[in-house]
Design a protein around this motif. Structure first.
Motif, PDB file in Angstrom:
ATOM      1  N   PHE A  78       0.843  -1.184   0.000  1.00  0.00           N
ATOM      2  CA  PHE A  78       0.000   0.000   0.000  1.00  0.00           C
ATOM      3  C   PHE A  78       0.883   1.241   0.000  1.00  0.00           C
ATOM      4  O   PHE A  78       0.721   2.157  -0.805  1.00  0.00           O
ATOM      5  CB  PHE A  78      -0.870  -0.050   1.259  1.00  0.00           C
ATOM      6  N   LEU A 162     -16.315  13.783  -7.438  1.00  0.00           N
ATOM      7  CA  LEU A 162     -17.672  13.420  -7.057  1.00  0.00           C
ATOM      8  C   LEU A 162     -18.365  12.515  -8.067  1.00  0.00           C
ATOM      9  O   LEU A 162     -19.330  11.856  -7.748  1.00  0.00           O
ATOM     10  CB  LEU A 162     -18.517  14.687  -6.917  1.00  0.00           C
TER      11      LEU A 162
ATOM     12  N   TYR B 160     -18.918  13.900  -0.631  1.00  0.00           N
ATOM     13  CA  TYR B 160     -17.535  14.318  -0.443  1.00  0.00           C
ATOM     14  C   TYR B 160     -17.305  14.793   0.979  1.00  0.00           C
ATOM     15  O   TYR B 160     -16.287  14.486   1.604  1.00  0.00           O
ATOM     16  CB  TYR B 160     -17.200  15.432  -1.447  1.00  0.00           C
ATOM     17  N   THR B 164     -14.985  13.216   3.986  1.00  0.00           N
ATOM     18  CA  THR B 164     -14.088  13.972   4.841  1.00  0.00           C
ATOM     19  C   THR B 164     -14.387  13.679   6.310  1.00  0.00           C
ATOM     20  O   THR B 164     -13.465  13.578   7.129  1.00  0.00           O
ATOM     21  CB  THR B 164     -14.238  15.479   4.578  1.00  0.00           C
ATOM     22  N   HIS B 167     -12.775  10.578   7.226  1.00  0.00           N
ATOM     23  CA  HIS B 167     -11.338  10.788   7.429  1.00  0.00           C
ATOM     24  C   HIS B 167     -11.049  11.428   8.771  1.00  0.00           C
ATOM     25  O   HIS B 167     -10.014  11.185   9.378  1.00  0.00           O
ATOM     26  CB  HIS B 167     -10.786  11.676   6.311  1.00  0.00           C
ATOM     27  N   PRO B 170     -10.609   8.995  12.552  1.00  0.00           N
ATOM     28  CA  PRO B 170      -9.376   8.543  13.194  1.00  0.00           C
ATOM     29  C   PRO B 170      -8.542   9.683  13.771  1.00  0.00           C
ATOM     30  O   PRO B 170      -7.826   9.491  14.755  1.00  0.00           O
ATOM     31  CB  PRO B 170      -8.612   7.829  12.079  1.00  0.00           C
ATOM     32  N   LEU B 197     -17.772   6.565  -2.703  1.00  0.00           N
ATOM     33  CA  LEU B 197     -16.826   7.582  -2.242  1.00  0.00           C
ATOM     34  C   LEU B 197     -16.535   7.425  -0.757  1.00  0.00           C
ATOM     35  O   LEU B 197     -15.404   7.587  -0.301  1.00  0.00           O
ATOM     36  CB  LEU B 197     -17.436   8.968  -2.521  1.00  0.00           C
ATOM     37  N   GLY B 200     -14.585   3.390   1.297  1.00  0.00           N
ATOM     38  CA  GLY B 200     -13.194   3.141   1.644  1.00  0.00           C
ATOM     39  C   GLY B 200     -12.773   3.897   2.894  1.00  0.00           C
ATOM     40  O   GLY B 200     -12.148   3.344   3.800  1.00  0.00           O
ATOM     41  N   SER B 201     -13.146   5.153   2.952  1.00  0.00           N
ATOM     42  CA  SER B 201     -12.713   5.992   4.068  1.00  0.00           C
ATOM     43  C   SER B 201     -13.312   5.528   5.384  1.00  0.00           C
ATOM     44  O   SER B 201     -12.651   5.538   6.420  1.00  0.00           O
ATOM     45  CB  SER B 201     -13.118   7.440   3.806  1.00  0.00           C
ATOM     46  N   MET B 204     -11.693   2.431   6.616  1.00  0.00           N
ATOM     47  CA  MET B 204     -10.409   2.842   7.173  1.00  0.00           C
ATOM     48  C   MET B 204     -10.590   3.330   8.610  1.00  0.00           C
ATOM     49  O   MET B 204      -9.843   2.936   9.515  1.00  0.00           O
ATOM     50  CB  MET B 204      -9.877   3.974   6.288  1.00  0.00           C
ATOM     51  N   GLU B 208      -9.217   1.723  12.232  1.00  0.00           N
ATOM     52  CA  GLU B 208      -8.366   2.427  13.194  1.00  0.00           C
ATOM     53  C   GLU B 208      -9.035   2.565  14.545  1.00  0.00           C
ATOM     54  O   GLU B 208      -8.368   2.576  15.571  1.00  0.00           O
ATOM     55  CB  GLU B 208      -7.993   3.816  12.648  1.00  0.00           C
ATOM     56  N   GLU B 232     -12.538   3.536  -4.837  1.00  0.00           N
ATOM     57  CA  GLU B 232     -11.192   3.893  -5.303  1.00  0.00           C
ATOM     58  C   GLU B 232     -10.177   2.898  -4.740  1.00  0.00           C
ATOM     59  O   GLU B 232     -10.399   2.272  -3.718  1.00  0.00           O
ATOM     60  CB  GLU B 232     -10.848   5.343  -4.950  1.00  0.00           C
ATOM     61  N   TRP B 234      -7.404   2.697  -3.129  1.00  0.00           N
ATOM     62  CA  TRP B 234      -6.846   2.613  -1.774  1.00  0.00           C
ATOM     63  C   TRP B 234      -7.899   2.083  -0.809  1.00  0.00           C
ATOM     64  O   TRP B 234      -7.590   1.320   0.105  1.00  0.00           O
ATOM     65  CB  TRP B 234      -6.351   3.985  -1.333  1.00  0.00           C
ATOM     66  N   GLY B 235      -9.120   2.534  -1.050  1.00  0.00           N
ATOM     67  CA  GLY B 235     -10.209   2.019  -0.231  1.00  0.00           C
ATOM     68  C   GLY B 235     -10.389   0.519  -0.431  1.00  0.00           C
ATOM     69  O   GLY B 235     -10.669  -0.208   0.513  1.00  0.00           O
ATOM     70  N   VAL B 238      -8.123  -1.505   1.831  1.00  0.00           N
ATOM     71  CA  VAL B 238      -8.536  -1.517   3.229  1.00  0.00           C
ATOM     72  C   VAL B 238      -9.765  -2.405   3.403  1.00  0.00           C
ATOM     73  O   VAL B 238      -9.834  -3.218   4.336  1.00  0.00           O
ATOM     74  CB  VAL B 238      -8.838  -0.077   3.691  1.00  0.00           C
TER      75      VAL B 238
END
Lengths: 425, 1136
Positions: A78, A162, B160, B164, B167, B170, B197, B200-201, B204, B208, B232, B234-235, B238
């Motif tokens: 990662f 978005l 969006y 946030t 995010h 954590p 959207l 993933g976050s 994450m 944590e 996405e 990266w998500g 996880v």
């Protein structure tokens, strides 16, 4: 996840640091420097180094180490993948990713890093989105900015962030609508000393440069998709379509991107387009050795083999080499013992050769290692696997785009021929 | 932290003196010494009115931060600009603020109000960025503000902003772990979010903050699986890692029955191997195999959710992101059945062409995998061949993999390859190669001698390192069979003259000592030489010399006594205390003196005991207890925050915890409790099936809803449905009311519609009955939708349904409730109309025929449109009139043929429509509904490869040429089950795939209703009973039962019986007139009659009620098996 990032240059200086959580002292890099000293070659620094409180995960690109500081469990790939993405982004922004380029654009770098990670978790890594947030510096814009005081930070939320197609921004407009695709294939091979192939594989990519207005929906089909053994896609490619019909269907990102990487099944015999004949002999009782190297083309379908470069790491015992190339130039570095011969284009009528003598250290024993020859070459207008794009269609927009497809074959990181040194009594 | 950063600043500052400056313009030039002055001018610039000056100043400050220089004294000047209009200045101020706020908490508070204002901004970008910065400021005082902001943002309109918020969780948690409980609430809320959207976050954040709260995942599991491909990259990583852990706690080990399956399951392995590219087939086969095995023992059945995870992650192996590929690979390694793990090999091998850091990590994981699953990577052996251009660490790892992959068949190629490696110039690598050869030799007996010979040849290598390494490896190999190799030992003894590497010398000495009996002549001589050089040897060699001396003393004391004494004396005065100790200890042990204790007697046993040969093991053995792909696995040590990969549970926890929707496979309206939730998930499929269940058994109703292009319209939307069928576009626009009026037209239309799915069924000369039937059908459908939608103006309700999903769902819910309440009474009500009786008589003509013709019309509900409103009233009043015939009611049960997940988006349901199958009267009509919920079209749907029990026949449904995404289609097939409940197995083929499916009929569907009068019924019954004495065997089965509390009135009983079996009610005298609303007190008897479809055997059912809900069920049937099964089914229907 990623706590901090340190950029370290070849001489071991930290020239940039960025923290996403609380500040980690740069003394943590001492562990990295230790490992760097221990490693004989720069690329032998272990990518993951544990320290008492942190873990250092690093990648080496363009002679810069990108050292990420991690505090707790995270998949190492990662972080590695992310760091490479950072480098790619820098390269995309500044053309090159060198220490100088980063230092010159330190503010942009900082802004980018700020957007790419939030609290150590990747936020925006798609180059299209980033470019909307932070405009890449150009000479013109820098000038305009200094005069007008305007900024190179975008004022709008990147639309891609978005939308369902996060890789493409909306409202793209071009007067010339063009789509170019480069099919580039790389050969990696190991050839034994007698010239027969031990293993060879073809790794190909399709890089695209798409400048199309609006939201075009493209499909790209191949004449012979069965050649493709293993593929990986840009996220824009619809996987289901590929599975079912072997067609690449996608709404392209704006600008340059890598559409597809593929691997051609190693079951198909790969013909290496170049062969090397070598003859290296040392005689007992003499500190001189004979060196003879000849290159020739092989199965190139009439296309010229260009930009041929042959390099070899000669045995340590070799003191110097006195050679005579039939074409091109050669260099021999007596310190690293690296011989490299820039051949240029191969003329099938007159095969290039490199002949001459090598001198050994007086009294030194005859070398018994077998060096390898690394061959680089390029062939234009040919994909060695025989892959052919059938057609490219566009849906969703009315205009007629200009389409272009280019093929190229080149040697990958390693087309290696093992050499054999003959020691005569 | 602050202390260390202070140190860091100092260091950064001092070290920077020697550094070259970056910028060369005079403003940014200057060095540390002039910092204070420069800071003054920076302050000035920040205080100025010009944005360009501010920007310039901020850029220089950021450059300072980037170089790790201290810029904290500028804090007051910078923080003032937090509200600056210029967006770049603002962003740079944020960068500064986040960096220094922790150190200057009080001043940082000045900026908070700006962010609070930003949180309310109409622009989502500003809201998000305000939250981002606010949550990044590590100031404990603002924790409550952050908490509030996060909570608010978690329910923001913009995904969006919600992202946030995820995010920020954590961040707040690391600042103040006390907030955990509140944060978990927010996480729970965000987990329910259905945008990619956010997914993933929030996972994450989950990982944590509360990775132990696995229960939060249950409800979101399927959604996460389905969203995964669009999240996405990266998500994705996880989520996949989290789901791996989740699956380990929730599902059973798929390899638990491995051995059993291999011997009993018909060679599972071979068929997996044979069609790896068609793994969907595998599943079907697997299921089939499971079904087959079911009879014998309790087999492992993979939870569909487990399968869902495996299937939805597989495409991600094609990701360009190495981390995603690795995540999927580890998921497969830890979760997939052994036979399926192989798919990951190719993708992992692909990663080997990536950057060397990626290779490094991948090879580590491959090394671990090759120990457990060698076969998986064997085809890719050559991909692990080492290139001279590889960095050493990669070479060593590849060597490891090659060694793990070595077996009898490929060892010769591998050894040949190893031979060339030995000539490499990279000496560390050569040493590793020699060790690898040693390991191959120990693992594969056949090549042990070859390897040994090869290694012995290496002993004459000029490079000492190579020789030394070889000696060490040879020593290990010789221990395995020393007696054969005294030559080698002799050869090695000679080497002591030349080899200087201590480890190698020590190894040789140990060997000679250990096997001194094999080399009796040489050993003392070696000791002599060693005694001579003793003082110059390394410690490790000295110890071995003492050892050798001791062993020789014990075996050959005549020759070596003096030498041993000498060596021990030398050792006695050695500088190293270990050596002195050893000497003292050995002397006591071997040299018998009067003082020496009992131990010396055993000296020989002590020294010359048989030592077990060392096992040369891979350092990667057993590393797989760490989750692959993790940092902990790479380091082979638990990293902080590592979540242990749990062991498989013994028994699977309740899988229903993951149900957020009604299971598609069981579309019973009684289950539709969580309707809204289901709606959210946009699952079209269950919607259809449910509405079907309510809307009546007619084909046409179904075909309408399917053609409604996935607009989820229920039974009512027939108009729009037929409208989309091209030919009848004019009619399509008609409202339903019109349709009622123009029955003729309607009829025609219906006919056409019917034609569609079954073109052959209706020829031009289709009889009047056909028309009549259709008419009835349409009416009946009408009545259904009417009574259910509970609206006076049905057209209204329908239009609203098709207009908006939301309102529709509401209505749907309302409907559900209503029907749930009213269904039992409403059904029979429909039938009690005068008109009906008239039609009844028409029907009778057919039904009175002794042998039913193909045209036998199913007894459906007949209802005149004009009675709709009356019915409403009646149903409410719950007054039950006795119907002449009870239709099988509208609750046709839907069965699942192909689940949408198994079918990759294609789902198929079927029901027994109870219509006569016109092409063949002996066939049972099976009506299938295909729904394509995938994103791509499905083409050429047809069936193939029908496997039947002997005697059974199938009339295939016509091929469906195209089923576009989101659409449904209908088809009817006929199956002659031969009056048995054997399943009909066949393959359902699309243009790309084949699915194995099977249809098994409930016994009640194997018959068709016939009309009998009570007298006839009794006559037939008697006839059957008389046969008792003959060869016909037992054909009456009687069971006593207690009726279910809800099933004591007439219509309930009748309804349940007719639902369970396709029979018709025999009107009986007592019931004929009128029955009171409550169950009649005089214990009525209910009779039902039918004939089996194939053999036309009579089936007579009698339910005689008694007091207190007791009843007696009698079934008369020539076919004993059918009778028995029917009793069971009806019993079940009446008692539950």
């Amino acid at each position: 996840m990623i706590h901090s990032l340190f950029l370290v240059n070849a001489s071991g200086d930290i020239f940039l640091e960025k923290h996403w959580k609380s500040v980690v002292s740069r003394s943590v890099c001492d562990y990295f420097f230790e490992a760097q000293e221990r490693a004989t070659e720069p690329e032998n620094v272990p990518p993951v180094i544990p320290t008492p409180h942190h873990y250092l995960i690093s990648v080496l690109r363009h002679r810069i180490y990108f050292v990420a500081v991690i505090q707790s469990e995270v998949p190492p790939l990662f972080v590695i993948e992310f760091l490479h993405r950072v480098v790619d982004t820098f390269q995309d922004y500044f053309g090159v990713c060198t220490e100088a380029a980063i230092k010159d654009n330190v503010v942009v770098v900082y802004e980018l890093l700020e957007e790419m990670l939030d609290n150590g978790f990747p936020l925006a890594t798609e180059s299209n989105i980033l470019k909307e947030l932070i405009k890449p510096p150009t000479i013109l814009r820098t000038m305009v900015n200094t005069i007008t005081g305007s900024t190179n930070v975008g004022e709008q939320l990147p639309t891609g962030q978005l939308s369902v197609v996060p890789w493409r921004r909306t409202g793209v407009k071009y007067t010339n609508n063009e789509a170019y695709f480069d099919v580039v294939e790389e050969i990696d091979a190991i050839i034994d000393k007698s010239g027969s192939t031990i293993t060879a594989e073809i790794q190909g990519v399709i890089d695209a440069c798409v400048k199309l207005t609006g939201m075009p929906d493209l499909t790209l089909s191949f004449m012979n998709p069965r050649l493709l053994d293993d593929v990986s896609f840009h996220p824009c490619v619809r996987f289901k379509r590929w599975e079912a019909e072997r067609i690449l269907s996608f709404i392209p990102p704006d600008g340059n991107f890598r559409l597809l990487s593929y691997h051609v099944s190693s079951q198909n015999l790969v013909a290496i387009p170049v062969y090397v004949k070598h003859n290296i002999t040392f005689r007992e009782g003499s500190s001189q050795g004979r060196f003879d190297l000849t290159l020739g083309p092989k199965q190139t379908m009439g296309k010229a083999v260009e930009s041929v470069l042959v390099s070899s790491q000669l045995p340590r015992g070799v003191l110097n080499a006195n050679l005579n190339p039939s074409q091109g130039t050669y260099t021999f570095d007596p310190v690293t013992k690296l011989l490299s011969w820039d051949v240029g284009k191969i003329n099938p009528q007159k095969l290039p050769s490199l002949k001459g003598t090598m001198s050994l250290q007086a009294g030194a024993s005859k070398p018994d290692e077998n060096p390898t020859i690394n061959i680089q070459f390029k062939i234009q207008q040919m994909a060695i696997s025989g892959l052919k794009v059938n057609r490219l269609d566009m849906y969703g927009e009315k205009y007629k785009p200009f389409k272009g497809i280019k093929y190229m074959t080149k040697a990958g990181k390693s087309v290696l021929q093992r050499m054999h040194i003959v020691n005569c009594k | 932290m602050s202390a260390s950063s202070a140190f860091n600043d100092e260091k950064g500052g001092s070290s920077s003196v020697g550094e070259p400056e970056y910028g060369h313009d005079p403003a940014s030039g200057g060095i540390f010494s002039s910092d204070y002055k420069r800071h003054d001018d920076l302050k000035e610039m920040l205080d100025s009115n010009k944005d360009s000056l501010k920007l310039e100043a901020m850029k220089r400050i950021v450059a300072m931060i980037a170089r790790g220089k201290n810029a904290s004294d500028l804090f007051p000047a910078v923080v003032k600009n937090v509200a600056c209009k210029n967006i770049e200045v603002k962003k740079l101020v944020y960068v500064y603020l986040v960096r220094y706020a922790e150190e200057q908490q009080d001043l940082a508070l000045l900026s908070i109000s700006t962010f609070q204002r930003g949180l309310k901004d109409p622009n989502q970008l500003i809201r998000a960025s305000a939250l981002r910065v606010l949550s990044s400021i590590r100031v404990t005082i603002i924790v409550p503000i952050m908490m509030l902001a996060i909570k608010e943002a978690a329910s923001d309109m913009s995904p969006y902003v919600r992202k946030t918020a995820a995010h920020a969780i954590p961040k707040l948690y690391s600042l103040d772990p006390e907030q955990k409980d509140q944060l978990i609430e927010v996480i729970e809320k965000l987990l329910a979010d259905k945008t990619t959207l956010v997914a993933g976050s929030v996972v994450m954040a989950f990982e944590e903050v509360c990775p132990e709260r696995i229960d939060l995942i249950h409800k979101n599991y399927r959604k996460l699986c389905n969203l995964l491909i669009d999240v996405e990259e990266w998500g994705q990583v996880v989520i996949i890692n989290m789901l791996t852990r989740y699956a380990r706690t929730q599902f059973l080990n798929p390899n638990i029955n491995e051995s059993l399956l291999e011997e009993g399951g018909g060679g599972e392995k071979t068929f997996y191997g044979s069609d790896e590219d068609e793994d969907e087939d595998e599943e079907e086969k697997e299921k089939k195999a499971e079904v087959a095995a079911m009879a014998k023992r309790k087999p492992y059945v993979m939870d569909p959710d487990h399968r869902l995870l495996l299937r939805n992650t597989k495409p991600l192996l094609q990701s360009r992101n190495a981390a995603v590929v690795m995540a999927v690979a580890q998921l497969y390694f830890h979760l997939a059945p052994k036979a399926e793990v192989g798919v990951i090999a190719k993708a992992l091998v692909r990663l080997l062409r990536s950057h060397s850091e990626v290779q490094y990590v991948v090879l580590q994981n491959v090394a671990t995998m090759t120990i457990k699953r060698r076969g998986m990577f064997e085809p890719y052996l050559k991909s692990f061949y080492i290139r001279s251009t590889d960095p050493t660490q990669i070479k060593v790892l590849k060597l490891e993999v090659l060694t793990n992959l070595a077996n009898e068949t490929n060892i010769s190629t591998i050894l040949r390859e190893f031979q060339t490696y030995i000539k490499s110039m990279d000496k560390d690598f050569v040493a590793a190669t020699i060790q690898a050869i040693g390991r191959c030799a120990t693992n594969i007996g056949e090549v042990r001698d070859t390897c040994l010979n090869g290694l012995v040849q290496l002993l004459s290598n000029r490079d000492e390192l190579v020789v030394a390494e070889s000696v060490v490896v040879i020593k290990k190999l010789l221990q395995m069979q020393p007696e054969k190799h005294s030559d080698i030992i002799k050869h090695m003894a000679k080497l002591t003259d030349n080899i200087q590497v201590p480890m190698a010398r020590a190894s040789i000495l140990w060997l000679i000592g250990e096997y001194c009996e094999h080399v009796p002549k040489i050993a003392p001589d070696v000791l002599r030489k060693m005694a001579k050089s003793f003082t110059n040897e390394e410690d490790i060699v000295k110890l071995q010399i003492i050892n050798l001396a001791a062993k020789l003393y014990l075996t050959n004391s005549k020759q070596t006594k003096l030498l041993t004494q000498y060596v021990l004396n030398l050792a006695k005065y050695d500088q190293n205390y270990d050596i002195r100790d050893r000497a003292r200890f050995i002397r006591q042990l071997i040299v018998p003196t009067e003082k020496s204790g009992a131990l010396s007697k055993y000296a020989k046993k002590l020294f010359l005991a048989l030592k077990p040969a060392p096992v040369l093991e891979s350092p990667f053995k057993d590393r797989d207890h760490f989750q692959l792909g993790s940092l902990s696995h790479l380091l082979n040590a638990k990293a902080g925050g590592y979540q242990e990969l749990p062991d498989w549970p013994e028994a699977a926890p309740d899988p229903s915890v993951r149900n957020v929707e009604v299971k598609e496979s069981v579309p019973e309206w009684t289950k539709c409790s969580s309707r809204e939730k289901r709606k959210e998930k946009k699952v079209e499929k269950p919607f259809y099936s449910d509405s079907e269940g309510e809307s009546g058994p007619t084909e046409s109703a179904d075909s309408e809803s399917d053609s409604a292009s996935g607009s989820e319209s229920g039974s009512g939307s027939e108009e729009s449905g037929s409208g989309s069928e091209s030919e009848e576009s004019e009619e399509g626009s008609e409202s339903e009311e019109e349709e009622e009026e123009e029955e003729e037209k309607d009829k025609k239309k219906k006919k056409k519609e019917l034609k569609k799915p079954v073109p052959e069924t209706e020829s031009e000369q289709s009889s009047e009955e056909e028309d009549r039937k259709i008419k009835r059908k349409s009416k009946q459908r009408k009545s259904d939708s009417e009574s259910e939608s509970d609206e006076d103006e049905e057209s209204e309700s329908e239009s609203s349904q098709s207009e908006s999903e939301d309102s529709e769902s509401e209505i749907e819910v309302k409907k559900k409730k209503k029907t749930a309440e009213m269904k039992p009474p409403s059904k029979p009500v429909k039938k009690e109309t005068k008109k009906e009786k008239k039609e009844m008589s028409l029907l009778d003509l057919d039904d009175f025929e002794p042998a039913p013709s193909p045209q036998v019309t199913p007894v459906n509900t007949f209802l005149s449109n004009s009675l709709v409103t009356d019915l409403e009233g009646l149903s409410l009043s719950d007054s039950v009139l006795s119907p002449a015939t009870i239709a099988p009611s509208s609750v046709l049960k839907n069965y699942e043929l192909l689940h949408r997940i198994t079918g990759e988006g294609l789902s198929v349901e079927y029901c027994f429509s109870r219509q006569p199958f016109s092409p063949d009267a002996n066939m049972v009509a099976v009506q299938m509904q295909f729904t394509n919920s995938a994103t791509s079209d499905t083409k050429n749907l047809h069936m193939e490869d029908v496997k039947l029990q002997s005697g059974m026949r199938v009339k295939e449904f016509p091929e469906i040429e195209l089923l576009s995404a989101g659409e449904t289609a209908m088809a009817v097939m006929g199956i002659d089950f031969c009056d048995s409940t054997q399943a009909a197995n066949f393959q359902l083929c699309t243009h790309t795939r084949k699915f194995f499916v099977s249809i098994q009929p409930p016994v009640g569907e194997l018959m068709r209703p016939i009309f009998l009068t009570e007298n006839e019924f009794k006559k037939e019954q008697e006839k059957l009973l008389q046969n008792l004495g003959q060869l016909m065997g037992m054909n009456e089965i009687t069971e006593k039962l207690t009726l279910d509390a809800k099933c004591r009135n007439e219509h309930a009983i009748v309804q349940r019986v007719t639902t369970a079996a396709n029979l018709s009610r025999v009107p009986c005298g007592s019931d004929k007139e009128c029955s009171p609303p409550v169950p009649p007190p005089d214990h009525p008897v209910y009779r039902f009659a039918g004939r089996t479809v194939t053999s036309s055997s009579l089936v007579l059912v009698t339910v005689a009620t008694k007091e207190e809900g007791a009843a007696q069920l009698t079934v008369n049937c020539e076919k004993m098996v059918i009778g028995t099964m029917l009793v069971k089914d009806i019993l079940l229907a009446l008692t539950q």
